[in-house]
Design a protein around this motif. Structure first.
Motif, PDB file in Angstrom:
ATOM      1  N   LYS A 132       0.814  -1.214   0.000  1.00  0.00           N
ATOM      2  CA  LYS A 132       0.000   0.000   0.000  1.00  0.00           C
ATOM      3  C   LYS A 132       0.848   1.265   0.000  1.00  0.00           C
ATOM      4  CE  LYS A 132      -3.875  -2.108   2.368  1.00  0.00           C
ATOM      5  NZ  LYS A 132      -4.561  -2.281   3.646  1.00  0.00           N
ATOM      6  N   VAL A 133       0.386   2.257  -0.784  1.00  0.00           N
ATOM      7  CA  VAL A 133       0.956   3.604  -0.672  1.00  0.00           C
ATOM      8  C   VAL A 133      -0.207   4.587  -0.585  1.00  0.00           C
ATOM      9  CG1 VAL A 133       3.222   3.374  -1.767  1.00  0.00           C
ATOM     10  CG2 VAL A 133       1.218   3.665  -3.206  1.00  0.00           C
ATOM     11  N   TRP A 134       0.060   5.710   0.046  1.00  0.00           N
ATOM     12  CA  TRP A 134      -0.969   6.737   0.204  1.00  0.00           C
ATOM     13  C   TRP A 134      -0.475   8.036  -0.397  1.00  0.00           C
ATOM     14  CZ3 TRP A 134       0.062   2.981   3.824  1.00  0.00           C
ATOM     15  CH2 TRP A 134      -1.032   2.206   4.250  1.00  0.00           C
TER      16      TRP A 134
ATOM     17  N   GLY B 121      -4.372  11.255   1.334  1.00  0.00           N
ATOM     18  CA  GLY B 121      -4.743  10.053   2.084  1.00  0.00           C
ATOM     19  C   GLY B 121      -5.389   8.970   1.243  1.00  0.00           C
ATOM     20  N   LYS B 122      -5.456   9.148  -0.090  1.00  0.00           N
ATOM     21  CA  LYS B 122      -6.025   8.088  -0.936  1.00  0.00           C
ATOM     22  C   LYS B 122      -5.046   6.912  -1.005  1.00  0.00           C
ATOM     23  CE  LYS B 122      -8.031   6.741  -5.248  1.00  0.00           C
ATOM     24  NZ  LYS B 122      -8.249   6.786  -6.615  1.00  0.00           N
ATOM     25  N   GLU B 123      -5.609   5.710  -0.889  1.00  0.00           N
ATOM     26  CA  GLU B 123      -4.778   4.501  -0.830  1.00  0.00           C
ATOM     27  C   GLU B 123      -4.678   3.835  -2.206  1.00  0.00           C
ATOM     28  OE1 GLU B 123      -5.636   1.848   2.570  1.00  0.00           O
ATOM     29  OE2 GLU B 123      -5.839   0.285   1.054  1.00  0.00           O
ATOM     30  N   TYR B 124      -3.502   3.325  -2.507  1.00  0.00           N
ATOM     31  CA  TYR B 124      -3.280   2.595  -3.763  1.00  0.00           C
ATOM     32  C   TYR B 124      -2.583   1.278  -3.455  1.00  0.00           C
ATOM     33  CZ  TYR B 124      -4.011   7.189  -5.885  1.00  0.00           C
ATOM     34  OH  TYR B 124      -4.541   8.389  -6.254  1.00  0.00           O
ATOM     35  N   LEU B 125      -2.832   0.258  -4.293  1.00  0.00           N
ATOM     36  CA  LEU B 125      -2.028  -0.970  -4.240  1.00  0.00           C
ATOM     37  C   LEU B 125      -0.992  -0.860  -5.346  1.00  0.00           C
ATOM     38  CD1 LEU B 125      -4.255  -4.120  -3.590  1.00  0.00           C
ATOM     39  CD2 LEU B 125      -2.641  -2.994  -2.047  1.00  0.00           C
ATOM     40  N   ASP B 126       0.254  -1.020  -4.977  1.00  0.00           N
ATOM     41  CA  ASP B 126       1.373  -0.722  -5.875  1.00  0.00           C
ATOM     42  C   ASP B 126       1.898  -1.984  -6.560  1.00  0.00           C
ATOM     43  OD1 ASP B 126       3.607   0.171  -7.136  1.00  0.00           O
ATOM     44  OD2 ASP B 126       4.667   0.823  -5.328  1.00  0.00           O
ATOM     45  N   PHE B 127       1.632  -2.088  -7.859  1.00  0.00           N
ATOM     46  CA  PHE B 127       2.133  -3.241  -8.626  1.00  0.00           C
ATOM     47  C   PHE B 127       3.353  -2.860  -9.474  1.00  0.00           C
ATOM     48  CE2 PHE B 127      -0.513  -6.962  -7.929  1.00  0.00           C
ATOM     49  CZ  PHE B 127      -1.492  -6.419  -7.105  1.00  0.00           C
TER      50      PHE B 127
ATOM     51  N   ALA C 176      10.192  -2.373 -10.059  1.00  0.00           N
ATOM     52  CA  ALA C 176      10.809  -3.669  -9.724  1.00  0.00           C
ATOM     53  C   ALA C 176      11.895  -3.544  -8.661  1.00  0.00           C
ATOM     54  CB  ALA C 176      11.379  -4.323 -10.994  1.00  0.00           C
ATOM     55  N   THR C 177      11.691  -2.660  -7.723  1.00  0.00           N
ATOM     56  CA  THR C 177      12.769  -2.362  -6.775  1.00  0.00           C
ATOM     57  C   THR C 177      12.426  -2.729  -5.328  1.00  0.00           C
ATOM     58  OG1 THR C 177      13.709  -0.642  -8.189  1.00  0.00           O
ATOM     59  CG2 THR C 177      14.117  -0.434  -5.833  1.00  0.00           C
ATOM     60  N   CYS C 178      11.278  -2.261  -4.830  1.00  0.00           N
ATOM     61  CA  CYS C 178      10.955  -2.459  -3.405  1.00  0.00           C
ATOM     62  C   CYS C 178      10.525  -3.916  -3.172  1.00  0.00           C
ATOM     63  CB  CYS C 178       9.839  -1.512  -2.976  1.00  0.00           C
ATOM     64  SG  CYS C 178      10.170   0.197  -3.404  1.00  0.00           S
ATOM     65  N   ALA C 179      11.502  -4.800  -3.049  1.00  0.00           N
ATOM     66  CA  ALA C 179      11.220  -6.240  -3.019  1.00  0.00           C
ATOM     67  C   ALA C 179      10.323  -6.628  -1.849  1.00  0.00           C
ATOM     68  CB  ALA C 179      12.535  -7.013  -2.965  1.00  0.00           C
ATOM     69  N   PHE C 180      10.505  -5.994  -0.722  1.00  0.00           N
ATOM     70  CA  PHE C 180       9.717  -6.355   0.464  1.00  0.00           C
ATOM     71  C   PHE C 180       8.593  -5.348   0.714  1.00  0.00           C
ATOM     72  CE2 PHE C 180      13.664  -8.620   0.914  1.00  0.00           C
ATOM     73  CZ  PHE C 180      13.217  -9.878   1.284  1.00  0.00           C
ATOM     74  N   GLY C 181       8.182  -4.667  -0.331  1.00  0.00           N
ATOM     75  CA  GLY C 181       7.120  -3.679  -0.192  1.00  0.00           C
ATOM     76  C   GLY C 181       7.672  -2.388   0.373  1.00  0.00           C
ATOM     77  N   HIS C 182       6.753  -1.508   0.737  1.00  0.00           N
ATOM     78  CA  HIS C 182       7.164  -0.180   1.196  1.00  0.00           C
ATOM     79  C   HIS C 182       7.490  -0.187   2.684  1.00  0.00           C
ATOM     80  CE1 HIS C 182       6.426   1.703  -2.636  1.00  0.00           C
ATOM     81  NE2 HIS C 182       5.369   0.917  -2.742  1.00  0.00           N
TER      82      HIS C 182
ATOM     83  N   ARG D  99       3.018  -3.689 -17.522  1.00  0.00           N
ATOM     84  CA  ARG D  99       4.059  -4.420 -16.783  1.00  0.00           C
ATOM     85  C   ARG D  99       3.684  -4.478 -15.315  1.00  0.00           C
ATOM     86  NH1 ARG D  99      10.319  -2.512 -16.560  1.00  0.00           N
ATOM     87  NH2 ARG D  99       9.253  -0.508 -16.590  1.00  0.00           N
ATOM     88  N   PHE D 100       3.779  -5.682 -14.748  1.00  0.00           N
ATOM     89  CA  PHE D 100       3.511  -5.877 -13.326  1.00  0.00           C
ATOM     90  C   PHE D 100       4.771  -6.407 -12.655  1.00  0.00           C
ATOM     91  CE2 PHE D 100      -0.517  -6.583 -15.601  1.00  0.00           C
ATOM     92  CZ  PHE D 100      -1.235  -5.516 -15.078  1.00  0.00           C
ATOM     93  N   VAL D 101       5.356  -5.591 -11.800  1.00  0.00           N
ATOM     94  CA  VAL D 101       6.553  -5.994 -11.049  1.00  0.00           C
ATOM     95  C   VAL D 101       6.318  -5.599  -9.585  1.00  0.00           C
ATOM     96  CG1 VAL D 101       8.315  -6.070 -12.862  1.00  0.00           C
ATOM     97  CG2 VAL D 101       7.605  -3.854 -11.985  1.00  0.00           C
ATOM     98  N   PRO D 102       5.355  -6.244  -8.930  1.00  0.00           N
ATOM     99  CA  PRO D 102       4.978  -5.825  -7.577  1.00  0.00           C
ATOM    100  C   PRO D 102       6.059  -6.205  -6.563  1.00  0.00           C
ATOM    101  CG  PRO D 102       3.895  -7.877  -8.137  1.00  0.00           C
ATOM    102  CD  PRO D 102       4.623  -7.436  -9.375  1.00  0.00           C
ATOM    103  N   PRO D 103       5.925  -5.713  -5.343  1.00  0.00           N
ATOM    104  CA  PRO D 103       6.787  -6.241  -4.285  1.00  0.00           C
ATOM    105  C   PRO D 103       6.691  -7.768  -4.271  1.00  0.00           C
ATOM    106  CG  PRO D 103       5.544  -4.351  -3.485  1.00  0.00           C
ATOM    107  CD  PRO D 103       5.008  -4.663  -4.849  1.00  0.00           C
ATOM    108  N   LEU D 104       7.786  -8.415  -3.930  1.00  0.00           N
ATOM    109  CA  LEU D 104       7.805  -9.889  -3.976  1.00  0.00           C
ATOM    110  C   LEU D 104       6.958 -10.500  -2.855  1.00  0.00           C
ATOM    111  CD1 LEU D 104      11.604 -10.387  -4.853  1.00  0.00           C
ATOM    112  CD2 LEU D 104       9.641 -10.161  -6.392  1.00  0.00           C
ATOM    113  N   VAL D 105       6.465  -9.666  -1.968  1.00  0.00           N
ATOM    114  CA  VAL D 105       5.620 -10.146  -0.868  1.00  0.00           C
ATOM    115  C   VAL D 105       4.134 -10.001  -1.196  1.00  0.00           C
ATOM    116  CG1 VAL D 105       7.331  -9.756   0.948  1.00  0.00           C
ATOM    117  CG2 VAL D 105       5.843  -7.866   0.263  1.00  0.00           C
ATOM    118  N   VAL D 106       3.800  -9.707  -2.465  1.00  0.00           N
ATOM    119  CA  VAL D 106       2.390  -9.575  -2.865  1.00  0.00           C
ATOM    120  C   VAL D 106       1.652 -10.891  -2.566  1.00  0.00           C
ATOM    121  CG1 VAL D 106       2.836 -10.318  -5.274  1.00  0.00           C
ATOM    122  CG2 VAL D 106       0.880  -8.845  -4.774  1.00  0.00           C
TER     123      VAL D 106
END
Ligand SMILES: Cc1ncc(COP(=O)(O)O)c(C=O)c1O
Length: 412
Positions: free
Chosen positions: A43-45, A49-55, A60-66, A382-389
């Protein structure tokens, strides 16, 4: 914001952040009009304060999410201990990271720097010097692939096979030729004894999430080595878990002579690496290459912590499983929307959906629904989400994707 355009105290609104950036930043990139202020996991805001799911995960960088807690803890601990000493000295986190990456990859030597482009720059210099030393300066040419992407320095754009990234920057590095990615006959013709290296991505990322065809990379290695040249694999995007393997080269049955890493290695902290065989690495002897901050204890400590977690067998297995699940969902979507989707492709959590319509408008529609994705090569999502998706998060994206794509009409 004051009349003079100077922000007052307190957090800025999206409009204020954008206006300040547009007034003072170089206009070298086109940005999505979104100001992100906070993140956790997928998640990023934004500033409102609007929430997004980041794919995209910072491409392709934040491997463990934010904002993973362990990164903050590692950075704080090391920042309170030793931040930077320069390459005039040795340091323990650098020693440990070099040992871990070489042991895992089967390569022998590591060089640390600050960005993927710089890691490729070191690889280029290594290959040039290696070739030069063995040929009295005659073996200097570099063979790269059309549609490739290797970064934005002069060296990196010179070996990037995209005309639009060359425009206005000529003359580029001399001696570079481009062959169609996956075409062995063309590669065979292009590599002669004036070539010092063949420089490839195992999966072209910016080029539209295009995996190398079966058998291409081992044969490319054979062609290169039989003529005295090196195989360099740019794993800046594919390396360290992205494809469900430690390195993407495992999927393709080849080991490179030089490999570059970045992105996940620092997961947002600027750090990158060039790994090589002993033989290739010998080309860069004392005084031949360096960077002031590369290998600094702070970067090395966070990269060591990240790499230890990324290389965990169970973690990689989970990435591969989640990737198969995601690809399955994208394949179903492709089957149910044949008018809008051509195919789903990719490996692990580096996936692309090739559309029959431009991908940009679909990215906008996803954004409006609270999902961040990326358009590349014109028609590829392109979908390169955090690897913890998680599968549940993938389901949410796929539902939004189905709605967004159903609104698209292929061009007549
Ligand atoms: C395959 C590949 N190589 C190199 C780079 C350049 O890395 P950096 O932007 O860290 O310089 C990228 C960045 O997207 C990349 O995808």
């Amino acid at each position: 914001m004051s009349a003079a355009g100077i922000p007052g105290p307190g957090p800025l609104s999206t409009g204020e952040i954008i206006s300040l950036c547009d007034s003072h930043l170089l206009k070298n990139v086109g940005r999505i009009p979104l100001a992100l202020v906070r993140g956790k996991g997928l998640k990023v805001w934004d500033a409102e304060g609007k929430e997004y799911l980041d794919f995209i995960a910072g491409i392709a960088t934040c491997a463990f999410g934010h904002a993973p807690d362990f990164m903050a803890e590692t950075l704080e601990r090391q920042a309170r201990t030793l931040v930077h000493v320069s390459n005039l000295f040795y340091n323990e986190p650098m020693a440990r990271l070099a040992e871990l990456l070489t042991r895992q990859s089967g390569l022998d030597r590591a060089f640390f720097c600050n960005s993927g482009a710089e890691a490729n720059e070191a690889a280029l210099k290594m290959a040039r010097k290696y070739g030069s030393e063995r040929s009295g300066g005659k073996r200097f040419r570099i063979v790269s692939a059309k549609n490739s992407f290797h970064g934005r320095t002069m060296g990196a754009i010179s070996i990037t096979g995209q005309q639009s990234l060359h425009d206005g920057f000529h003359p580029l590095l001399p001696g570079v030729s481009f062959v169609p990615f996956g075409d062995l006959e063309e590669l065979d013709r292009a590599v002669d004894d004036s070539v010092c290296c063949v420089f490839l991505e195992p999966i072209q990322g910016e080029g539209g999430v295009e995996p190398a065809p079966d058998g291409y990379l081992p044969k490319a290695a054979e062609i290169a080595r039989s003529r005295g040249a090196l195989l360099v694999l740019d794993e800046v995007q594919t390396g360290l878990g992205r494809t469900g393997a430690d390195f993407a080269f495992r999927h393709f049955g080849v080991t490179p002579d030089i490999m570059t890493l970045g992105k996940a290695l620092g997961s947002g902290y600027p750090v990158a690496a060039t790994l090589s065989t002993e033989e290739a690495g010998q080309a860069l002897g004392p005084g031949s290459h360096s960077t002031t901050v590369g290998g600094a204890p702070l970067a090395m400590a966070v990269a060591l912590e990240l790499t230890s977690r990324l290389l965990d067998k169970d973690f990689l297995t989970r990435v591969a499983e989640t990737g198969r699940y995601f690809l399955g969902r994208l394949n179903s979507l492709a089957a149910s929307l044949p008018g809008a989707v051509q195919e789903a492709r990719g490996l692990g959590l580096m996936l692309g959906l090739k559309l029959k319509v431009p991908a940009g408008p679909v990215v906008q529609k996803l954004l409006a629904r609270g999902f961040i994705a990326n358009a590349t090569a014109g028609t590829v999502l392109r979908f390169v989400p955090p690897l913890v998706v998680t599968p549940a998060e993938i389901d949410l994206l796929c539902a939004a994707l189905a709605e967004s794509l159903a609104e698209e009409r292929p061009a007549e």
